[in-house]
Design a protein around this motif. Structure first.
Motif, PDB file in Angstrom:
ATOM      1  N   THR A 166       0.819  -1.207   0.000  1.00  5.58           N
ATOM      2  CA  THR A 166       0.000   0.000   0.000  1.00  5.58           C
ATOM      3  C   THR A 166       0.856   1.262   0.000  1.00  5.58           C
ATOM      4  O   THR A 166       1.896   1.328   0.667  1.00  5.58           O
ATOM      5  CB  THR A 166      -0.930   0.028   1.230  1.00  5.58           C
ATOM      6  OG1 THR A 166      -1.803  -1.100   1.188  1.00  5.58           O
ATOM      7  CG2 THR A 166      -1.777   1.301   1.265  1.00  5.58           C
ATOM      8  N   TRP A 171      -5.173   9.872  -0.304  1.00  2.17           N
ATOM      9  CA  TRP A 171      -5.234   8.919  -1.421  1.00  2.17           C
ATOM     10  C   TRP A 171      -4.595   7.601  -0.985  1.00  2.17           C
ATOM     11  O   TRP A 171      -3.523   7.588  -0.397  1.00  2.17           O
ATOM     12  CB  TRP A 171      -4.491   9.471  -2.631  1.00  2.17           C
ATOM     13  CG  TRP A 171      -4.543   8.553  -3.814  1.00  2.17           C
ATOM     14  CD1 TRP A 171      -3.631   7.601  -4.155  1.00  2.17           C
ATOM     15  CD2 TRP A 171      -5.567   8.487  -4.810  1.00  2.17           C
ATOM     16  NE1 TRP A 171      -4.027   6.941  -5.306  1.00  2.17           N
ATOM     17  CE2 TRP A 171      -5.212   7.470  -5.726  1.00  2.17           C
ATOM     18  CE3 TRP A 171      -6.751   9.193  -5.013  1.00  2.17           C
ATOM     19  CZ2 TRP A 171      -5.998   7.146  -6.822  1.00  2.17           C
ATOM     20  CZ3 TRP A 171      -7.534   8.860  -6.114  1.00  2.17           C
ATOM     21  CH2 TRP A 171      -7.157   7.855  -7.008  1.00  2.17           C
ATOM     22  N   SER A 179      -3.572   3.695  -2.536  1.00  2.00           N
ATOM     23  CA  SER A 179      -3.448   2.735  -3.631  1.00  2.00           C
ATOM     24  C   SER A 179      -2.848   1.446  -3.096  1.00  2.00           C
ATOM     25  O   SER A 179      -1.848   1.477  -2.358  1.00  2.00           O
ATOM     26  CB  SER A 179      -2.562   3.285  -4.752  1.00  2.00           C
ATOM     27  OG  SER A 179      -3.196   4.344  -5.436  1.00  2.00           O
ATOM     28  N   PHE A 207      -6.102  -4.528  -7.864  1.00  2.00           N
ATOM     29  CA  PHE A 207      -5.655  -3.198  -7.462  1.00  2.00           C
ATOM     30  C   PHE A 207      -6.821  -2.416  -6.864  1.00  2.00           C
ATOM     31  O   PHE A 207      -7.967  -2.583  -7.282  1.00  2.00           O
ATOM     32  CB  PHE A 207      -5.091  -2.423  -8.668  1.00  2.00           C
ATOM     33  CG  PHE A 207      -4.009  -3.161  -9.410  1.00  2.00           C
ATOM     34  CD1 PHE A 207      -2.676  -2.980  -9.080  1.00  2.00           C
ATOM     35  CD2 PHE A 207      -4.333  -4.055 -10.426  1.00  2.00           C
ATOM     36  CE1 PHE A 207      -1.677  -3.658  -9.760  1.00  2.00           C
ATOM     37  CE2 PHE A 207      -3.338  -4.743 -11.122  1.00  2.00           C
ATOM     38  CZ  PHE A 207      -2.010  -4.543 -10.784  1.00  2.00           C
ATOM     39  N   ASN A 208      -6.501  -1.590  -5.906  1.00  2.00           N
ATOM     40  CA  ASN A 208      -7.499  -0.694  -5.312  1.00  2.00           C
ATOM     41  C   ASN A 208      -6.964   0.731  -5.295  1.00  2.00           C
ATOM     42  O   ASN A 208      -5.796   0.973  -4.990  1.00  2.00           O
ATOM     43  CB  ASN A 208      -7.813  -1.120  -3.872  1.00  2.00           C
ATOM     44  CG  ASN A 208      -8.531  -0.024  -3.103  1.00  2.00           C
ATOM     45  OD1 ASN A 208      -9.702   0.246  -3.347  1.00  2.00           O
ATOM     46  ND2 ASN A 208      -7.822   0.644  -2.199  1.00  2.00           N
ATOM     47  N   HIS A 209      -7.849   1.687  -5.639  1.00  2.00           N
ATOM     48  CA  HIS A 209      -7.531   3.111  -5.536  1.00  2.00           C
ATOM     49  C   HIS A 209      -8.720   3.796  -4.870  1.00  2.00           C
ATOM     50  O   HIS A 209      -9.859   3.650  -5.314  1.00  2.00           O
ATOM     51  CB  HIS A 209      -7.269   3.740  -6.902  1.00  2.00           C
ATOM     52  CG  HIS A 209      -6.183   3.055  -7.675  1.00  2.00           C
ATOM     53  ND1 HIS A 209      -4.854   3.152  -7.341  1.00  2.00           N
ATOM     54  CD2 HIS A 209      -6.240   2.247  -8.769  1.00  2.00           C
ATOM     55  CE1 HIS A 209      -4.124   2.438  -8.182  1.00  2.00           C
ATOM     56  NE2 HIS A 209      -4.945   1.883  -9.062  1.00  2.00           N
TER      57      HIS A 209
END
Length: 287
Positions: free
Chosen positions: A104, A125, A127, A151-153
């Motif tokens: 992360t 933010w 990610s 993936f995560n945003h």
């Protein structure tokens, strides 16, 4: 007759006319830790701080007495997060559920402040990249290493109202390199929302909800439809540790599972009990 030195007189007048520099006050402890319940909060670790996190999620309460109402079917995650600066953190973790590794990057872009300068929100933010480590479900087919990745945003936007209430919005994107069928979107959009209410100086009540926009996931998981994640919990701060106890319909403990892989239905008793334990080494205690 006494005379006042002109330089001393000028210094005295300068001191009297000097104005205090305007003070900028930053909002602290919008949330108790870097996690709201399972998902991230806007909080970051200070520069040089190392945070150790342990999460545990038991099975469903409605699994019956033979499974001790879910206690026999637990999953855990442990991780470390480090403050490169007060606003920029990096982290790694590993979950026993699906043998998932995660990394992360977390960056606080804006910080709520008041006084000489005012800004109404804190924005952070996040990610994350996930890599599955479990066995391929069909080892006979051609399996690509990239198919293990997701993936995560998320953009976390929070505001603290006085001393007792904090709220957070969490527009979120989760991308899965591999999905079940062509009818499923690789990229899933969701809107999360959460709140924290301070009960005492060391106790908070938290809630967290992720709404998945419709018509993005059509396949079932284990024969169950994907649902929206809802979690409710409390924070207990004791001597440098923060314990988070919660009830949730999500088995996984990161955004990848909160958005797109939750199948539990609260009204049917598909509820998991879980907890997080957080300890910061070298940290400054927030009040």
């Amino acid at each position: 007759m006494a005379y006042i030195n002109s330089n001393a007189q000028d210094d005295l007048m300068s001191l009297l006319n000097e104005k205090e520099d305007p003070i900028v006050n930053y909002t602290n402890a919008t949330f108790k830790t870097t996690r709201l319940v399972s998902g991230n909060s806007v909080e970051t670790n200070a520069k040089g701080d190392l945070q150790f996190l342990i999460g545990h999620r038991f099975g469903r309460l409605n699994s019956g007495w033979r499974n001790l109402y879910g206690i026999d079917n637990g999953a855990m995650r442990f991780g470390f997060e480090y403050g490169l600066t007060d606003d920029l953190n990096i982290g790694i973790g590993r979950s026993s559920f699906q043998k998932t590794f995660d990394g992360t990057l977390k960056w606080r872009l804006l910080r709520q402040k008041y006084g000489a300068e005012n800004y109404p929100i804190t924005a952070t933010w996040v990610s994350t990249v996930y890599a599955l480590g479990n066995e391929w479900p069909d080892p006979e087919r051609e399996n690509l290493a990239s198919s293990r990745l997701s993936f995560n945003h998320s953009l976390l936007i929070a505001r603290k109202f006085g001393k007792f209430i904090s709220v957070q919005l969490m527009p979120t994107i989760v991308h899965r390199n591999l999905v079940e069928t062509v009818a499923d979107n690789n990229t899933v959009f969701a809107m999360g929302a959460g709140a924290s209410i301070r009960i005492t100086g060391s106790v908070r009540l938290n809630t967290e909800y992720h709404y998945i926009l419709p018509d993005q996931i059509n396949s079932t998981i284990g024969g169950e439809n994907v649902t929206n994640s809802l979690s409710i919990g409390i924070d207990l701060e004791t001597g440098g540790h923060v314990f988070q106890l919660h009830l949730t319909n999500s088995r996984g403990m990161t955004e990848k599972y909160l958005v797109g892989e939750t199948t539990g239905v609260w009204t049917e008793g598909d509820i998991h009990f879980g907890f997080n334990v957080s300890r910061v080494f070298g940290g400054k205690k927030s009040h």
